[in-house]
Every structure is written in structure tokens, then in C-alpha cells.
Design a protein around this motif. Structure first.
Motif, PDB file in Angstrom:
ATOM      1  N   VAL A   1     -18.301  10.085  14.473  1.00 22.90           N
ATOM      2  CA  VAL A   1     -18.613  11.225  13.611  1.00 22.90           C
ATOM      3  C   VAL A   1     -18.045  12.517  14.199  1.00 22.90           C
ATOM      4  CG1 VAL A   1     -20.451  12.558  12.519  1.00 22.90           C
ATOM      5  CG2 VAL A   1     -20.673  10.087  12.726  1.00 22.90           C
ATOM      6  N   ALA A   2     -18.016  12.621  15.529  1.00 24.13           N
ATOM      7  CA  ALA A   2     -17.409  13.796  16.158  1.00 24.13           C
ATOM      8  C   ALA A   2     -15.931  13.894  15.777  1.00 24.13           C
ATOM      9  CB  ALA A   2     -17.568  13.726  17.675  1.00 24.13           C
ATOM     10  N   LEU A   3     -15.249  12.749  15.734  1.00 21.07           N
ATOM     11  CA  LEU A   3     -13.855  12.741  15.302  1.00 21.07           C
ATOM     12  C   LEU A   3     -13.743  13.173  13.841  1.00 21.07           C
ATOM     13  CD1 LEU A   3     -10.899  12.119  15.903  1.00 21.07           C
ATOM     14  CD2 LEU A   3     -11.347   9.717  15.348  1.00 21.07           C
ATOM     15  N   ALA A   4     -14.709  12.740  13.028  1.00 14.27           N
ATOM     16  CA  ALA A   4     -14.713  13.145  11.620  1.00 14.27           C
ATOM     17  C   ALA A   4     -14.890  14.657  11.489  1.00 14.27           C
ATOM     18  CB  ALA A   4     -15.820  12.413  10.872  1.00 14.27           C
TER      19      ALA A   4
ATOM     20  N   PRO B   1      -3.336  17.681   5.563  1.00 14.25           N
ATOM     21  CA  PRO B   1      -4.793  17.738   5.404  1.00 14.25           C
ATOM     22  C   PRO B   1      -5.394  16.401   4.984  1.00 14.25           C
ATOM     23  CG  PRO B   1      -3.773  19.665   4.413  1.00 14.25           C
ATOM     24  CD  PRO B   1      -2.662  18.732   4.765  1.00 14.25           C
ATOM     25  N   PHE B   2      -4.732  15.702   4.053  1.00 20.19           N
ATOM     26  CA  PHE B   2      -5.266  14.396   3.647  1.00 20.19           C
ATOM     27  C   PHE B   2      -5.197  13.408   4.797  1.00 20.19           C
ATOM     28  CE2 PHE B   2      -4.945  10.090   2.074  1.00 20.19           C
ATOM     29  CZ  PHE B   2      -6.052  10.020   1.238  1.00 20.19           C
ATOM     30  N   ARG B   3      -4.122  13.455   5.569  1.00 22.50           N
ATOM     31  CA  ARG B   3      -3.993  12.547   6.713  1.00 22.50           C
ATOM     32  C   ARG B   3      -5.106  12.787   7.721  1.00 22.50           C
ATOM     33  NH1 ARG B   3       0.921  13.507   7.546  1.00 22.50           N
ATOM     34  NH2 ARG B   3       0.761  15.073   9.198  1.00 22.50           N
ATOM     35  N   ASP B   4      -5.381  14.046   8.018  1.00 23.08           N
ATOM     36  CA  ASP B   4      -6.492  14.363   8.924  1.00 23.08           C
ATOM     37  C   ASP B   4      -7.813  13.826   8.376  1.00 23.08           C
ATOM     38  OD1 ASP B   4      -4.729  15.674  10.578  1.00 23.08           O
ATOM     39  OD2 ASP B   4      -5.282  17.685   9.902  1.00 23.08           O
ATOM     40  N   LEU B   5      -8.031  14.066   7.084  1.00 22.38           N
ATOM     41  CA  LEU B   5      -9.268  13.618   6.444  1.00 22.38           C
ATOM     42  C   LEU B   5      -9.394  12.106   6.502  1.00 22.38           C
ATOM     43  CD1 LEU B   5     -11.751  14.355   4.618  1.00 22.38           C
ATOM     44  CD2 LEU B   5     -10.231  13.987   2.665  1.00 22.38           C
ATOM     45  N   TRP B   6      -8.310  11.395   6.231  1.00 26.55           N
ATOM     46  CA  TRP B   6      -8.338   9.930   6.215  1.00 26.55           C
ATOM     47  C   TRP B   6      -8.655   9.371   7.597  1.00 26.55           C
ATOM     48  CZ3 TRP B   6      -5.415   5.970   8.462  1.00 26.55           C
ATOM     49  CH2 TRP B   6      -5.603   4.701   7.900  1.00 26.55           C
ATOM     50  N   ILE B   7      -8.050   9.949   8.631  1.00 20.89           N
ATOM     51  CA  ILE B   7      -8.321   9.478   9.996  1.00 20.89           C
ATOM     52  C   ILE B   7      -9.796   9.683  10.342  1.00 20.89           C
ATOM     53  CG2 ILE B   7      -7.867   9.918  12.439  1.00 20.89           C
ATOM     54  CD1 ILE B   7      -4.966  10.599  11.610  1.00 20.89           C
ATOM     55  N   GLY B   8     -10.313  10.876  10.059  1.00 19.84           N
ATOM     56  CA  GLY B   8     -11.713  11.147  10.364  1.00 19.84           C
ATOM     57  C   GLY B   8     -12.665  10.291   9.561  1.00 19.84           C
TER      58      GLY B   8
ATOM     59  N   LEU C   1       0.829  -1.199   0.000  1.00 20.24           N
ATOM     60  CA  LEU C   1       0.000   0.000   0.000  1.00 20.24           C
ATOM     61  C   LEU C   1       0.867   1.254   0.000  1.00 20.24           C
ATOM     62  CD1 LEU C   1      -2.980   0.962   0.340  1.00 20.24           C
ATOM     63  CD2 LEU C   1      -2.568   0.923   2.799  1.00 20.24           C
ATOM     64  N   ASP C   2       0.570   2.172  -0.911  1.00 24.61           N
ATOM     65  CA  ASP C   2       1.335   3.404  -1.072  1.00 24.61           C
ATOM     66  C   ASP C   2       0.930   4.398   0.017  1.00 24.61           C
ATOM     67  OD1 ASP C   2       2.674   5.644  -1.891  1.00 24.61           O
ATOM     68  OD2 ASP C   2       1.956   5.598  -3.961  1.00 24.61           O
ATOM     69  N   LEU C   3       1.844   4.693   0.921  1.00 23.04           N
ATOM     70  CA  LEU C   3       1.555   5.562   2.065  1.00 23.04           C
ATOM     71  C   LEU C   3       1.993   7.008   1.841  1.00 23.04           C
ATOM     72  CD1 LEU C   3       2.611   3.175   4.987  1.00 23.04           C
ATOM     73  CD2 LEU C   3       0.330   3.535   4.036  1.00 23.04           C
ATOM     74  N   ARG C   4       2.448   7.341   0.646  1.00 20.28           N
ATOM     75  CA  ARG C   4       2.908   8.710   0.398  1.00 20.28           C
ATOM     76  C   ARG C   4       1.852   9.770   0.728  1.00 20.28           C
ATOM     77  NH1 ARG C   4       4.642   8.869  -5.578  1.00 20.28           N
ATOM     78  NH2 ARG C   4       2.875   7.414  -5.693  1.00 20.28           N
ATOM     79  N   PRO C   5       0.562   9.562   0.394  1.00 23.94           N
ATOM     80  CA  PRO C   5      -0.422  10.604   0.741  1.00 23.94           C
ATOM     81  C   PRO C   5      -0.495  10.888   2.236  1.00 23.94           C
ATOM     82  CG  PRO C   5      -1.330   9.115  -0.896  1.00 23.94           C
ATOM     83  CD  PRO C   5      -0.041   8.491  -0.422  1.00 23.94           C
ATOM     84  N   LEU C   6      -0.347   9.858   3.067  1.00 18.32           N
ATOM     85  CA  LEU C   6      -0.406  10.060   4.519  1.00 18.32           C
ATOM     86  C   LEU C   6       0.852  10.757   5.035  1.00 18.32           C
ATOM     87  CD1 LEU C   6      -1.923   6.668   5.732  1.00 18.32           C
ATOM     88  CD2 LEU C   6      -3.106   8.834   5.351  1.00 18.32           C
TER      89      LEU C   6
ATOM     90  N   LEU D   1      -6.069   4.131  -0.150  1.00 18.66           N
ATOM     91  CA  LEU D   1      -6.046   4.182   1.317  1.00 18.66           C
ATOM     92  C   LEU D   1      -7.458   4.285   1.880  1.00 18.66           C
ATOM     93  CD1 LEU D   1      -2.996   6.563   1.712  1.00 18.66           C
ATOM     94  CD2 LEU D   1      -3.153   4.279   2.713  1.00 18.66           C
ATOM     95  N   SER D   2      -8.298   5.092   1.237  1.00 16.34           N
ATOM     96  CA  SER D   2      -9.686   5.224   1.689  1.00 16.34           C
ATOM     97  C   SER D   2     -10.438   3.909   1.511  1.00 16.34           C
ATOM     98  CB  SER D   2     -10.389   6.337   0.905  1.00 16.34           C
ATOM     99  OG  SER D   2      -9.758   7.593   1.135  1.00 16.34           O
TER     100      SER D   2
END
Length: 430
Positions: free
Chosen positions: A186-189, A18-25, A8-13, A150-151
Motif C-alpha cells: 500500500v505504501a507503494l500505491a 500517470p497511468f503507468r504509475d497508477l497501474w504499478i501501484g 494484451l494492448d500495452l499502449r496505455p503503459l 491491464l488492471s
């Protein structure tokens, strides 16, 4: 180009906060959604004791999702997409709180539950198109497919873990605890969206969207006039409409494996395992630039694998075919998602994304209906084999008629449209 197998390509994370925050949420929200799916199913069954009642959940979810998904597409092309996703995610948080409250007060009216489910689906539909445009605005062009992969992996993981976790929570603490878990997720999102940069739709010429509150004209026409877009969506619709197998699993299990419920569960698990495996090794696929050819090949393999499932007598072979189908589906989803986002001018991405979303929702449901109807007048193996082969043939016809899709290459980072600074500070409202 290197052909070695990559994980799995982890470069975006690593490269985009911003993408990392979005992915976690988003990952947390997907897990919470799976918990809620099981909780709603169990609560409706407890209130009604009827398969008609549990079947009506599909209407409460599907109809608002399709209707408001299209509305959300137009909205995403008219205003700041970050604001759309923030507002709809807050709406989902309020609905999750409402679900928790109705369970805590021992609600016995199933219509109240259906209304809350429909409201949640409405919020999800309104925000889906805007959310789909985020990876292409937050990542370099050559990492968009990796971001989508990743998503997809987090979604597949939520499908495996969520239902089991829901069962434990409901058994020990009841429905209100399950809905509270969803509210927390959802609050975390919501928190994950706070640092995203503003993402107003760009005009057709690349300029920022004007102060008008209507989307730029031509957003729906582009689906018909751009071969790569209609070809990619037609490929997905062909695969799901003609070869969706889920509705046939109980009948196949009854005919070939004595109706063992454990075997039925293995069918679903095999698809998910195939999907997760493909996702974990998706670094290979996301670095291939021939996205159109990859999607066409994966969709064809999906159809052939399901035809093989229809013919398979030994359990190991049936599960193997389903795992291959799940892997092919994941590859198709990743490549299609990247292609659609990269090929669509930003001014139109909301509406095109909503069309992709509606096809992704309606295609499988209609495909399951088609398969069940055909099996009722023939047999499950016949429906699976003819459906799988028909899907593979339809994909081959799309490939033959659509040279731009066959030849499409994902642009390199240098060819990428303007991408926000990957170390964007906490954004302020425009």
C-alpha cells in the motif's frame, strides 16, 4: 477492421506515465490485498475455530464496502478525485500498520481484528468510485478498454499468486509479516499517486467543477434515463445474480468428484486461468468498438458455460466450462467498465461508478446465496443449469429491449473528450 488475434494492448503503459504509475501501484496493492485476505481468514480461524467467525469476515468487508461505496460516489463528484484516492489509500496504509501491530502484540480479541478489517473496507469503498474514473481521464477514448484490461489482468494475477505467497509468508514468519507485506504494497500505491494530475469533476457542460462542495444534480437519475448505462449494469446484475457458481463448488465436488480437495481447488483455478487467458489476449477485444454487443455476448456465454458446468460429468469438461466462464467474465468486465466510463458525463462519473461497484460487490454475493438456497432444496446441478440458462435468457431480454446498448460503439480517439497531456509533469496541489 482487422480481425486477427492480438495480445494484451500495452499502449496505455507506453503512452501515459500517470497511468503507468497508477497501474504499478494498484497492482502492488491488489497483491497485498490478497495476502491480507488469507492472513485475516487464517487468523480469525485461529482465534475462533468457527465457520461462523470466518463467515463474519464477509460482513466486516461487505457492509462497509456497499454503504461507503455509495458515499464515495457522491464524494467523487464533488471534490478532486485524486485527493479522495490519496486520502483513502493513506487510510488503508494506516489500517495495514494497525493489522501488523495487533498481530505482533499477539492480539487475542477477534473484534479488534474485525474492526480493522471494516476500517480497511470503509477506506476502499470511499475511494473505489473515484479510482474507477481515472482511466478515462488519463487515456484517449480508444485506450480506455485497454487500460481496464491491464488492471483486470493484474487483479487476476494477484488472485493466483497472492494466496500462495501468503501461505509461504505466514508459515515462515507469521501473521505480522503478512500484514507488513500488505503495508509495504500500500505504501507503494501511495507513492504511485504522487505524480497524478488533479482530477476535479467536470461540469455537465464540460467546464471544470465549481468551488461548490456538492455534486451536480442528476447523478443518480442518469442511470435510469440513459439506456446504455442501465442496460450495461442490468446485464452484469443478471449474470451474477442468476448464475454465480462459487457457493456450489463444494457440493458439485462432493456429488461428482468424491469431495477431493484438489479438485475443488482446480475449480477456482480454472476460472482464474480462463480470466487471465482472456486478459492476455484482450488486445483483440479492446480494439472492437461494439462494446455493448460484446458485453451482451460475453454475459450470455458466461451463463451458458455455467449451465454446461452443471451438466458436465468428466472433470476435463467441467474445468473447460469454468475456464470459458472465466474468460467470458473478463471480457464482460473490460467492455462494461469502458462503456460505463465513456458514456457517463464526468460530472456524474463518481456516482455511476459507485453504482457499478456496489453491483459488482453485491451481485456475486447475492448470486451465491441464491444458488446455495436453490441447491439446498433441489440439487447443485439443477441450480447451476437453471441459473445459467436464466442468466442467458435475462441477458437476451436486456439485449432485445435495449437497442442503444446493442448498437453502442466506443468513440474513437478523435471523438474523445479532453484528455490530459500524456506527459503530465509532477502535479502540484491546486
Amino acid at each position: 477492421m482487422s480481425r486477427r488475434i492480438r495480445l494484451l494492448d500495452l499502449r496505455p503503459l507506453r503512452g501515459s506515465r500517470p497511468f503507468r504509475d497508477l497501474w504499478i501501484g494498484t497492482s502492488a496493492s491488489q497483491l497485498g490485498a490478497q495476502i491480507t485476505t488469507v492472513a485475516v481468514l487464517a487468523q480469525v480461524w485461529e482465534l475462533t475455530g468457527s465457520p461462523v467467525g470466518t463467515g463474519a469476515i464477509g460482513l466486516a468487508v461487505g457492509v462497509p464496502m456497499m454503504v461507503f461505496g455509495l458515499v464515495g460516489g457522491a464524494l467523487a463528484d464533488a471534490v478532486d478525485r485524486r485527493a479522495v484516492v490519496r486520502a483513502t489509500t493513506v487510510g488503508q496504509l494506516l489500517v495495514a500498520a494497525g493489522l501488523c501491530a495487533q498481530a505482533a502484540t499477539d492480539n487475542r480479541n477477534v473484534l479488534v481484528l474485525f474492526a480493522l478489517v471494516a476500517l480497511s473496507s470503509t477506506c476502499s469503498g470511499l475511494g473505489a468510485a473515484a479510482r474507477r474514473t481515472f482511466p478515462v481521464r488519463l487515456l484517449p477514448a480508444d485506450q480506455v478498454a485497454a487500460g481496464i484490461a491491464l488492471s483486470n489482468v493484474s487483479f487476476q494475477a494477484a488472485m493466483l499468486v497472492g494466496p500462495a505467497l501468503a501461505g509461504v509468508i505466514i508459515a515462515h514468519w507469521g501473521f505480522s509479516a503478512a500484514y507488513a507485506a500488505q503495508a509495504g504494497a500500500v505504501a507503494l500505491a501511495v507513492l504511485s499517486l504522487l505524480r497524478l494530475p488533479a482530477m476535479r469533476p467536470e461540469g455537465a457542460g464540460g467546464d471544470e467543477a465549481h468551488s461548490r462542495r456538492r455534486p451536480e444534480r442528476g447523478g443518480w437519475r442518469i442511470l435510469r434515463t440513459k439506456p446504455t448505462l442501465w442496460g450495461s449494469l442490468a446485464t452484469d446484475l443478471s449474470a451474477t445474480l442468476l448464475a454465480m457458481p462459487i457457493a456450489l463448488f463444494p457440493l458439485v465436488n462432493e456429488v461428482r468428484f468424491d469431495g477431493d480437495p484438489q479438485t475443488l481447488g482446480l475449480f477456482l483455478t480454472a476460472v482464474a486461468v480462463g480470466g487471465i487467458t482472456a486478459g492476455l489476449f484482450s488486445g483483440t477485444v479492446t480494439r472492437w468498438h461494439r462494446a455493448g454487443a460484446v458485453q451482451l455476448t460475453a454475459a450470455g456465454v458466461w451463463g451458458l458455460a455455467l449451465a454446461g458446468f452443471g451438466l458436465a460429468a468428466p472433470l476435463w469438461l467441467a474445468l473447460g466450462c469454468l475456464a470459458v466462464a472465466g474468460a467470458a467474465d473478463t471480457v464482460s468486465v473490460i467492455t462494461r467498465g469502458a462503456l460505463v466510463q465513456l458514456e457517463t458525463p464526468d460530472a456524474y462519473r463518481g456516482r455511476v461508478s459507485s453504482a457499478e461497484h456496489v453491483i459488482g460487490v453485491a451481485g456475486p454475493e447475492l448470486g451465491n446465496f441464491r444458488g446455495g438456497l436453490l441447491a439446498s432444496v433441489t440439487s447443485a446441478p439443477f441450480a447451476l443449469v437453471t441459473g445459467g440458462l436464466s442468466a442467458a435468457l435475462a441477458v437476451a431480454l436486456v439485449a432485445a429491449a435495449n437497442k442503444p446498448l446493442r448498437a453502442y460503439r466506443t468513440p474513437s480517439d478523435e471523438a474523445s473528450p479532453a484528455v490530459p497531456d500524456q506527459t503530465v509533469p509532477a502535479a502540484t496541489s491546486p
